[in-house]
Write an enzyme that holds these catalytic residues in place. Structure first.
Site, PDB file in Angstrom:
ATOM      1  N   TYR A   1      13.577  58.284 -11.264  1.00 25.61           N
ATOM      2  CA  TYR A   1      13.638  57.064 -10.459  1.00 25.61           C
ATOM      3  C   TYR A   1      14.026  55.858 -11.313  1.00 25.61           C
ATOM      4  CZ  TYR A   1      11.919  53.487  -7.156  1.00 25.61           C
ATOM      5  OH  TYR A   1      11.795  52.416  -6.308  1.00 25.61           O
TER       6      TYR A   1
ATOM      7  N   LYS B   1      17.411  53.660 -10.729  1.00 29.15           N
ATOM      8  CA  LYS B   1      17.337  52.240 -10.408  1.00 29.15           C
ATOM      9  C   LYS B   1      17.975  51.382 -11.495  1.00 29.15           C
ATOM     10  CE  LYS B   1      15.383  52.321  -6.357  1.00 29.15           C
ATOM     11  NZ  LYS B   1      16.224  52.041  -5.166  1.00 29.15           N
TER      12      LYS B   1
END
Length: 275
Positions: A168, A172
């Site tokens: 993640y 991002k």
């Protein structure tokens, strides 16, 4: 409904059947935008459309997974066919699938990169011919080219990392890089491209629980929720002393979609309450 600041604009908001995405869709619609709502499941998408219409706004649903290679073209085509154009893109869809690096599988890595980074790339790629042709026509007709907007949803995990979220955090962080690159490519079209990096926002993915909770994604049960002790520790690091609401999260997106932000591009706005 007071349709003012975004009157006549057409917006795509991925992952907008629930949570932050729905709050974003409702906020943009309340300001006059016509919204293409998206969710993986039909019912949340229909409910979001119904809520926008009940408040006097305009919306249609485009149901499906943003990770489907054919989705981006269909998403963009829905905006053009239903509302006649495309002015705002909010890449919001996503979820987390956490594990420490030594236990993280290739599937966990690939799926999270796919939904948070590859899908926004595909949506922007599909949108470019539409935006480019529209701007070319506007200039040929001597019409003032309006400032169009892209807002990519990142996270403080992408800016500073987070244990258990190598996938993640990487996705991002990559989205911030994509934001900066497209900002430079699309400046010639008078399109601003920015990111919002959220801190701790109250959603079904971050609900405080001591029980095991899951959501269904692509025939797979993904564990969600935050242990109360972890949430308490995180909250102590927030200047405002609390997690944010979905509506507050939507406000940050709106700031970058508003006419007042027409000379801000390639930037990342942290919406974290002073995290």
């Amino acid at each position: 409904m007071n349709a003012q600041r975004l009157q006549g604009r057409v917006a795509l908001v991925s992952g907008s059947g629930r949570g932050i995405g729905r709050a974003v869709a409702e906020k943009l619609a309340a300001e006059g935008a016509k919204v293409v709502v998206n969710d993986l499941d039909p019912e949340p998408a229909k409910e979001a459309v119904a809520a926008i219409e009940a408040a006097g706004g305009a919306a249609v649903a485009c149901v499906g997974s943003v990770t489907d290679p054919e989705f981006a073209d269909r998403f963009v085509a829905t905006a053009v066919e239903e509302f006649g154009g495309l002015d705002i893109i909010v890449n919001n869809a996503g979820y987390t699938w956490d594990n420490v690096v030594q236990k993280m599988t290739d599937q966990q890595w690939d799926d999270i990169i796919d939904v948070h980074l590859t899908a926004p790339f595909r949506i922007l790629r599909a949108a470019q011919p539409v935006i480019g042709a529209t701007v070319k026509r506007e200039r040929a007709e001597g019409v003032a080219v309006p400032c169009r907007k892209v807002v990519n949803i990142s996270s403080t995990s992408g800016l500073q990392g987070n244990a258990g979220q190598a996938n993640y955090s990487s996705a991002k962080a990559g989205l911030v890089g994509l934001t900066k690159a497209i900002a430079k490519e699309w400046g010639r079209y008078n399109v601003t491209v920015n990111a919002v990096a959220y801190g701790v926002i109250n959603t079904r993915l971050t609900s405080v629980t001591t029980e095991e909770k899951t959501i269904r994604v692509a025939d797979r049960d993904i564990r969600v929720g935050v242990n109360p002790a972890v949430m308490e520790a995180a909250t102590k690091q927030i200047a405002l002393g609390r997690a944010g609401s979905a509506e507050e999260a939507a406000g940050a997106v709106y700031l970058l979609c508003s006419p007042e932000s027409s000379y801000i591009t390639g930037e990342t706005l942290v919406c974290g309450g002073g995290l």
